[in-house]
Design an enzyme around this catalytic site. Sequence first.
Site, PDB file in Angstrom:
ATOM      1  N   GLU A   1      -4.472  16.374 -12.465  1.00 13.66           N
ATOM      2  CA  GLU A   1      -5.216  16.302 -14.594  1.00 13.66           C
ATOM      3  C   GLU A   1      -6.229  16.298 -14.216  1.00 13.66           C
ATOM      4  OE1 GLU A   1      -2.094  14.757 -16.952  1.00 13.66           O
ATOM      5  OE2 GLU A   1      -4.195  14.974 -18.779  1.00 13.66           O
TER       6      GLU A   1
ATOM      7  N   GLU B   1      10.271  16.836 -25.372  1.00 14.43           N
ATOM      8  CA  GLU B   1       9.254  17.539 -24.019  1.00 14.43           C
ATOM      9  C   GLU B   1       9.956  19.189 -23.416  1.00 14.43           C
ATOM     10  OE1 GLU B   1       6.424  16.052 -23.634  1.00 14.43           O
ATOM     11  OE2 GLU B   1       7.271  14.036 -23.278  1.00 14.43           O
TER      12      GLU B   1
ATOM     13  N   ASN C   1      -0.556  17.961 -22.425  1.00 12.41           N
ATOM     14  CA  ASN C   1      -0.185  16.712 -23.561  1.00 12.41           C
ATOM     15  C   ASN C   1      -0.354  17.775 -25.085  1.00 12.41           C
ATOM     16  OD1 ASN C   1      -0.058  15.069 -21.786  1.00 12.41           O
ATOM     17  ND2 ASN C   1      -2.647  15.457 -21.659  1.00 12.41           N
TER      18      ASN C   1
ATOM     19  N   ARG D   1      -3.507  20.859 -15.737  1.00  6.77           N
ATOM     20  CA  ARG D   1      -2.783  19.705 -16.127  1.00  6.77           C
ATOM     21  C   ARG D   1      -2.360  19.660 -17.848  1.00  6.77           C
ATOM     22  NH1 ARG D   1       0.738  15.468 -12.461  1.00  6.77           N
ATOM     23  NH2 ARG D   1       1.954  14.893 -13.857  1.00  6.77           N
TER      24      ARG D   1
ATOM     25  N   ARG E   1       1.041  -1.175   0.045  1.00  6.34           N
ATOM     26  CA  ARG E   1       0.205  -0.353  -0.286  1.00  6.34           C
ATOM     27  C   ARG E   1       0.563   1.110   0.356  1.00  6.34           C
ATOM     28  NH1 ARG E   1      -2.976  -3.503   3.625  1.00  6.34           N
ATOM     29  NH2 ARG E   1      -4.275  -3.993   2.664  1.00  6.34           N
TER      30      ARG E   1
ATOM     31  N   HIS F   1       1.196   9.966 -28.967  1.00  7.14           N
ATOM     32  CA  HIS F   1       0.772   8.623 -28.054  1.00  7.14           C
ATOM     33  C   HIS F   1       0.660   8.251 -29.484  1.00  7.14           C
ATOM     34  CE1 HIS F   1       0.140  10.320 -23.683  1.00  7.14           C
ATOM     35  NE2 HIS F   1       1.524   9.880 -24.621  1.00  7.14           N
TER      36      HIS F   1
ATOM     37  N   LYS G   1       6.886  23.261 -14.544  1.00  8.44           N
ATOM     38  CA  LYS G   1       5.383  21.877 -14.461  1.00  8.44           C
ATOM     39  C   LYS G   1       5.539  21.716 -12.604  1.00  8.44           C
ATOM     40  CE  LYS G   1       5.089  17.406 -15.168  1.00  8.44           C
ATOM     41  NZ  LYS G   1       5.401  15.339 -15.750  1.00  8.44           N
TER      42      LYS G   1
ATOM     43  N   LYS H   1       3.512  11.277 -11.214  1.00 14.31           N
ATOM     44  CA  LYS H   1       2.810  10.350 -12.487  1.00 14.31           C
ATOM     45  C   LYS H   1       3.081   8.814 -12.873  1.00 14.31           C
ATOM     46  CE  LYS H   1      -0.120  12.673 -16.463  1.00 14.31           C
ATOM     47  NZ  LYS H   1      -0.243  12.509 -17.447  1.00 14.31           N
TER      48      LYS H   1
ATOM     49  N   HIS I   1       0.736  15.222 -28.072  1.00 20.72           N
ATOM     50  CA  HIS I   1       0.937  13.881 -27.378  1.00 20.72           C
ATOM     51  C   HIS I   1      -0.020  13.534 -28.069  1.00 20.72           C
ATOM     52  CE1 HIS I   1       4.382  15.053 -24.344  1.00 20.72           C
ATOM     53  NE2 HIS I   1       3.651  13.871 -23.994  1.00 20.72           N
TER      54      HIS I   1
ATOM     55  N   HIS J   1       9.250   7.657 -27.490  1.00 18.96           N
ATOM     56  CA  HIS J   1       8.125   9.168 -26.771  1.00 18.96           C
ATOM     57  C   HIS J   1       8.789  10.229 -26.878  1.00 18.96           C
ATOM     58  CE1 HIS J   1       5.243  10.554 -24.449  1.00 18.96           C
ATOM     59  NE2 HIS J   1       5.660  10.817 -23.183  1.00 18.96           N
TER      60      HIS J   1
HETATM   61  N1  LIG Z   1       5.878  10.007 -15.834  1.00 21.34           N
HETATM   62  C1  LIG Z   1       5.322  10.867 -16.686  1.00 21.34           C
HETATM   63  O1  LIG Z   1       4.737  12.086 -15.965  1.00 21.34           O
HETATM   64  C2  LIG Z   1       5.800  10.474 -17.636  1.00 21.34           C
HETATM   65  C3  LIG Z   1       6.214  12.086 -18.988  1.00 21.34           C
HETATM   66  C4  LIG Z   1       6.825  12.199 -19.818  1.00 21.34           C
HETATM   67  C5  LIG Z   1       6.867  10.221 -20.280  1.00 21.34           C
HETATM   68  N2  LIG Z   1       6.880   9.416 -19.283  1.00 21.34           N
HETATM   69  C6  LIG Z   1       7.348   7.907 -20.033  1.00 21.34           C
HETATM   70  O2  LIG Z   1       9.316   7.682 -20.200  1.00 21.34           O
HETATM   71  C7  LIG Z   1       9.184   6.743 -20.850  1.00 21.34           C
HETATM   72  C8  LIG Z   1      10.060   7.470 -21.261  1.00 21.34           C
HETATM   73  O3  LIG Z   1      11.537   7.628 -20.040  1.00 21.34           O
HETATM   74  P1  LIG Z   1      12.966   8.102 -21.143  1.00 21.34           P
HETATM   75  O4  LIG Z   1      12.667   8.655 -22.065  1.00 21.34           O
HETATM   76  O5  LIG Z   1      13.480   8.559 -20.779  1.00 21.34           O
HETATM   77  O6  LIG Z   1      13.242   6.607 -21.775  1.00 21.34           O
HETATM   78  P2  LIG Z   1      13.935   5.010 -20.784  1.00 21.34           P
HETATM   79  O7  LIG Z   1      13.973   4.762 -19.402  1.00 21.34           O
HETATM   80  O8  LIG Z   1      13.808   3.842 -21.705  1.00 21.34           O
HETATM   81  O9  LIG Z   1      15.584   5.255 -21.244  1.00 21.34           O
HETATM   82  C9  LIG Z   1      16.172   5.396 -22.653  1.00 21.34           C
HETATM   83  C10 LIG Z   1      17.580   4.611 -22.702  1.00 21.34           C
HETATM   84  O10 LIG Z   1      18.446   5.530 -21.997  1.00 21.34           O
HETATM   85  C11 LIG Z   1      19.222   4.227 -21.511  1.00 21.34           C
HETATM   86  N3  LIG Z   1      19.715   5.159 -20.544  1.00 21.34           N
HETATM   87  C12 LIG Z   1      19.156   5.938 -18.999  1.00 21.34           C
HETATM   88  N4  LIG Z   1      19.616   6.942 -18.619  1.00 21.34           N
HETATM   89  C13 LIG Z   1      20.884   6.350 -19.237  1.00 21.34           C
HETATM   90  C14 LIG Z   1      22.731   7.225 -19.071  1.00 21.34           C
HETATM   91  N5  LIG Z   1      22.433   8.642 -18.020  1.00 21.34           N
HETATM   92  N6  LIG Z   1      23.384   7.174 -19.486  1.00 21.34           N
HETATM   93  C15 LIG Z   1      23.094   6.050 -20.510  1.00 21.34           C
HETATM   94  N7  LIG Z   1      21.729   5.170 -21.008  1.00 21.34           N
HETATM   95  C16 LIG Z   1      20.496   5.783 -19.703  1.00 21.34           C
HETATM   96  C17 LIG Z   1      18.261   3.561 -20.327  1.00 21.34           C
HETATM   97  O11 LIG Z   1      18.020   2.311 -20.112  1.00 21.34           O
HETATM   98  C18 LIG Z   1      17.220   3.593 -21.828  1.00 21.34           C
HETATM   99  O12 LIG Z   1      17.682   1.779 -22.818  1.00 21.34           O
HETATM  100  C19 LIG Z   1       7.506   6.726 -21.787  1.00 21.34           C
HETATM  101  O13 LIG Z   1       7.502   5.223 -21.270  1.00 21.34           O
HETATM  102  C20 LIG Z   1       6.816   7.293 -20.918  1.00 21.34           C
HETATM  103  O14 LIG Z   1       5.477   7.075 -21.385  1.00 21.34           O
HETATM  104  C21 LIG Z   1       6.611   8.989 -18.532  1.00 21.34           C
HETATM  105 ZN   LIG Z   2       5.370  13.300 -22.478  1.00 20.82          ZN
END
Ligand SMILES: NC(=O)c1ccc[n+]([C@@H]2O[C@H](COP(=O)([O-])OP(=O)(O)OC[C@H]3O[C@@H](n4cnc5c(N)ncnc54)[C@H](O)[C@@H]3O)[C@@H](O)[C@H]2O)c1
Ligand SMILES: [Zn+2]
Length: 370
Positions: A239, A187, A247, A243, A123, A254, A229, A145, A250, A267
């Site tokens: 949201e 972004e 998007n 918020r 929890r 998406h 943000k 999120k 997006h 993404h």
């Molecule tokens: N929660 C939210 O508000 C929110 C907002 C935007 C995106 N997201 C989510 O975020 C995800 C995408 O995240 P991302 O773009 O960070 O991709 P990711 O987490 O897949 O990382 C990208 C790649 O880089 C590698 N990596 C990460 N840090 C590294 C570093 N310092 N050095 C070397 N390699 C490294 C990872 O292993 C991966 O292969 C999606 O799932 C998306 O839906 C969430």
């Molecule tokens: Zn995004």
Amino acid sequence: MIQRQIDVSLGDRSYPVYFGSELTASFAPTCQQHGIPRRIVIVTDTNIARHYLAPLENNLKHFDFDVSSVVIPPGENQKSLQRAHVLYTALLKLGVGRKSAIVALGGGVIGDLAGFIAATYQRGVTLIQVPTTLLSQVDSSVGGKVAVNHPLGKNMIGAFYQPKFVWVDAETLRTLPAREIVCGLGEVLKYGVVFDAEFFAYLEANLDNILKLEPASVLHVQARCCELKAHVVSEDEREQGLRAVLNYGHTVGHALEAAGHYRILKHGEAVLLGMIAESFIAREMGLLPPDVHERIVQTLRRLPVKLARSSFSSSRVLKAMAFDKKSVEGKARFILPIRLGEVQVVDEVDVPLIQSSLRYVFGLAGKGSQ
Ligand SMILES: NC(=O)c1ccc[n+]([C@@H]2O[C@H](COP(=O)([O-])OP(=O)(O)OC[C@H]3O[C@@H](n4cnc5c(N)ncnc54)[C@H](O)[C@@H]3O)[C@@H](O)[C@H]2O)c1
Ligand SMILES: [Zn+2]
């Protein structure tokens, strides 16, 4: 050294985002200041573990924390209930109780997945976000999120769950592949278009420095995005209204991600193309002056995104749009720019116009439309 701090104001769930470079030595003392439980589990992936796991573990151990780590493979497909189940099992086998903390060390995938685990395991246990990609440092680690994907849609199972603090070490960007920097900048430019014309102009002028990871501009970008943000999240944590403006890009983004089965576009890349498409829609609807549209598109095009050959048909993208959880009763909702720093929510966009916007994007990416 911590160089900046930005606070997310959410009453008794308020928390700081710390920014700096070569921050590892101060991580454990910061945990102590925040009263983080002694029992800590770091969740990370193999790419990140290679560079950053041992120093963080050693720092925590040195300050008497009881640390374990769980290292998973990288990739969007790890954001699943199956992977969550494996992690729950690992935590139970490690004897991790309620009075413990999860450190999400990684990009958005680790942040969303480990955050989801922290929100649900027994929890809810304490969460600390240590984002290591530009995208996660400017966006996903702040705001609470957390989610995993379902085969029928991305982020379909999740929660709002705020961390105790966010730890942004610019040094981690040095090992990040160039493609991931581009994803983050998608972004980043979004924040400029949606909220802040001055910031957009800064990005236009400094994009090359940022791509080279020049420290002062990187810090400015991280801090300004988090400030924007943090403001939005403070006003509208769940949201219900404001918020949603985050998007922009997006709705199409998406759908492009889904149409490529999350394998072709990342993404941030999908959002970048989505912003071009949605800016085109805004121009065609007479909402966005053509010169502003041109400025947005010219800047976005400075960031390279490759579209794989014949990967996207308009119909597949449109179908994916209907599955997006942000659609209202099956209708896609668009956040359209009307000038730099201001957007408008639009529920009525004709399908042929969406199709034209996709042809426009595919054309710019140097491929045929279908
Ligand atoms: N929660 C939210 O508000 C929110 C907002 C935007 C995106 N997201 C989510 O975020 C995800 C995408 O995240 P991302 O773009 O960070 O991709 P990711 O987490 O897949 O990382 C990208 C790649 O880089 C590698 N990596 C990460 N840090 C590294 C570093 N310092 N050095 C070397 N390699 C490294 C990872 O292993 C991966 O292969 C999606 O799932 C998306 O839906 C969430
Ligand atoms: Zn995004």
